[in-house]
Design a protein around this motif. Sequence first.
Motif, PDB file in Angstrom:
ATOM      1  N   THR A   5      -2.403  12.138  -1.146  1.00 32.64           N
ATOM      2  CA  THR A   5      -2.702  12.602   0.208  1.00 32.64           C
ATOM      3  C   THR A   5      -4.040  12.062   0.693  1.00 32.64           C
ATOM      4  O   THR A   5      -4.153  11.584   1.820  1.00 32.64           O
ATOM      5  CB  THR A   5      -2.723  14.150   0.252  1.00 32.64           C
ATOM      6  N   HIS A   6      -5.037  12.082  -0.173  1.00 33.80           N
ATOM      7  CA  HIS A   6      -6.358  11.582   0.219  1.00 33.80           C
ATOM      8  C   HIS A   6      -6.366  10.063   0.376  1.00 33.80           C
ATOM      9  O   HIS A   6      -6.984   9.536   1.293  1.00 33.80           O
ATOM     10  CB  HIS A   6      -7.419  12.011  -0.805  1.00 33.80           C
ATOM     11  N   VAL A   7      -5.675   9.376  -0.525  1.00 31.96           N
ATOM     12  CA  VAL A   7      -5.592   7.915  -0.441  1.00 31.96           C
ATOM     13  C   VAL A   7      -4.811   7.513   0.808  1.00 31.96           C
ATOM     14  O   VAL A   7      -5.171   6.558   1.495  1.00 31.96           O
ATOM     15  CB  VAL A   7      -4.935   7.327  -1.712  1.00 31.96           C
ATOM     16  N   THR A  10       0.833  -1.206   0.000  1.00 30.45           N
ATOM     17  CA  THR A  10       0.000   0.000   0.000  1.00 30.45           C
ATOM     18  C   THR A  10       0.867   1.256   0.000  1.00 30.45           C
ATOM     19  O   THR A  10       0.587   2.209  -0.720  1.00 30.45           O
ATOM     20  CB  THR A  10      -0.948   0.002   1.216  1.00 30.45           C
ATOM     21  N   ALA A  11       1.923   1.237   0.795  1.00 30.97           N
ATOM     22  CA  ALA A  11       2.833   2.395   0.836  1.00 30.97           C
ATOM     23  C   ALA A  11       3.499   2.609  -0.518  1.00 30.97           C
ATOM     24  O   ALA A  11       3.641   3.756  -0.969  1.00 30.97           O
ATOM     25  CB  ALA A  11       3.881   2.185   1.925  1.00 30.97           C
ATOM     26  N   LEU A  12       3.890   1.520  -1.177  1.00 34.04           N
ATOM     27  CA  LEU A  12       4.518   1.656  -2.498  1.00 34.04           C
ATOM     28  C   LEU A  12       3.535   2.195  -3.532  1.00 34.04           C
ATOM     29  O   LEU A  12       3.910   3.007  -4.383  1.00 34.04           O
ATOM     30  CB  LEU A  12       5.073   0.303  -2.953  1.00 34.04           C
ATOM     31  N   VAL A  13       2.288   1.788  -3.455  1.00 29.57           N
ATOM     32  CA  VAL A  13       1.269   2.321  -4.369  1.00 29.57           C
ATOM     33  C   VAL A  13       1.080   3.810  -4.139  1.00 29.57           C
ATOM     34  O   VAL A  13       1.028   4.606  -5.088  1.00 29.57           O
ATOM     35  CB  VAL A  13      -0.070   1.563  -4.204  1.00 29.57           C
ATOM     36  N   ILE A  14       1.021   4.223  -2.894  1.00 24.87           N
ATOM     37  CA  ILE A  14       0.848   5.649  -2.583  1.00 24.87           C
ATOM     38  C   ILE A  14       2.061   6.447  -3.052  1.00 24.87           C
ATOM     39  O   ILE A  14       1.920   7.542  -3.612  1.00 24.87           O
ATOM     40  CB  ILE A  14       0.578   5.846  -1.086  1.00 24.87           C
ATOM     41  N   LEU A  15       3.261   5.907  -2.844  1.00 30.64           N
ATOM     42  CA  LEU A  15       4.469   6.587  -3.334  1.00 30.64           C
ATOM     43  C   LEU A  15       4.437   6.707  -4.853  1.00 30.64           C
ATOM     44  O   LEU A  15       4.802   7.745  -5.410  1.00 30.64           O
ATOM     45  CB  LEU A  15       5.716   5.819  -2.908  1.00 30.64           C
ATOM     46  N   GLY A  16       4.011   5.645  -5.526  1.00 31.03           N
ATOM     47  CA  GLY A  16       3.917   5.682  -6.982  1.00 31.03           C
ATOM     48  C   GLY A  16       2.938   6.736  -7.461  1.00 31.03           C
ATOM     49  O   GLY A  16       3.213   7.464  -8.424  1.00 31.03           O
ATOM     50  N   ILE A  17       1.811   6.832  -6.789  1.00 31.40           N
ATOM     51  CA  ILE A  17       0.821   7.863  -7.149  1.00 31.40           C
ATOM     52  C   ILE A  17       1.418   9.254  -6.930  1.00 31.40           C
ATOM     53  O   ILE A  17       1.293  10.146  -7.759  1.00 31.40           O
ATOM     54  CB  ILE A  17      -0.477   7.686  -6.336  1.00 31.40           C
ATOM     55  N   HIS A  18       2.093   9.411  -5.802  1.00 29.86           N
ATOM     56  CA  HIS A  18       2.696  10.716  -5.479  1.00 29.86           C
ATOM     57  C   HIS A  18       3.762  11.087  -6.502  1.00 29.86           C
ATOM     58  O   HIS A  18       3.804  12.221  -6.987  1.00 29.86           O
ATOM     59  CB  HIS A  18       3.286  10.665  -4.073  1.00 29.86           C
ATOM     60  N   TRP A  19       4.650  10.147  -6.828  1.00 30.30           N
ATOM     61  CA  TRP A  19       5.733  10.424  -7.775  1.00 30.30           C
ATOM     62  C   TRP A  19       5.217  10.620  -9.199  1.00 30.30           C
ATOM     63  O   TRP A  19       5.912  11.180 -10.039  1.00 30.30           O
ATOM     64  CB  TRP A  19       6.763   9.310  -7.746  1.00 30.30           C
ATOM     65  N   SER A  20       4.023  10.155  -9.484  1.00 31.63           N
ATOM     66  CA  SER A  20       3.446  10.332 -10.825  1.00 31.63           C
ATOM     67  C   SER A  20       2.879  11.730 -11.020  1.00 31.63           C
ATOM     68  O   SER A  20       2.369  12.049 -12.088  1.00 31.63           O
ATOM     69  CB  SER A  20       2.338   9.307 -11.059  1.00 31.63           C
ATOM     70  N   GLY A  21       2.940  12.539  -9.975  1.00 31.33           N
ATOM     71  CA  GLY A  21       2.449  13.900 -10.092  1.00 31.33           C
ATOM     72  C   GLY A  21       1.047  14.100  -9.539  1.00 31.33           C
ATOM     73  O   GLY A  21       0.453  15.160  -9.709  1.00 31.33           O
ATOM     74  N   TYR A  22       0.539  13.118  -8.897  1.00 35.37           N
ATOM     75  CA  TYR A  22      -0.809  13.216  -8.330  1.00 35.37           C
ATOM     76  C   TYR A  22      -0.728  13.290  -6.809  1.00 35.37           C
ATOM     77  O   TYR A  22      -1.333  12.501  -6.088  1.00 35.37           O
ATOM     78  CB  TYR A  22      -1.654  12.012  -8.753  1.00 35.37           C
TER      79      TYR A  22
END
Length: 102
Positions: free
Chosen positions: A53-55, A36-48
């Motif tokens: 933050t909400h996820v 889950t942390a890696l998915v959130i990091l991926g979303i963050h690094w993708s510019g979103y």
Amino acid sequence: EIDCMIAHELGHLASSHLKKRVVSSLVIFSSSAVFTALVILGIHWSGYAQIATHVGTFAGIVPALLTWVHNRRLLCAYEKEADMRAIYEFGATAEGLLSALR
């Protein structure tokens, strides 16, 4: 009835159900938390970053939910195994086990 209940609980001990449940819960929770942390990091690094933050606010729910589902699935199997051990290894009767539930 008391003998059957004790035999059932001895079945849990003989099968190491508590140890297996704790270890499997730690593995499931830890691995799902890392994923889950890696998915959130991926979303963050993708510019979103705003979405990340909400996820991230609800990210703890995913590992907890997966661990709960895993434990619920194991519970039925462990109860059946403890009953079988109580009957075949400790001399409990099926009627005694059923009577103890009432």
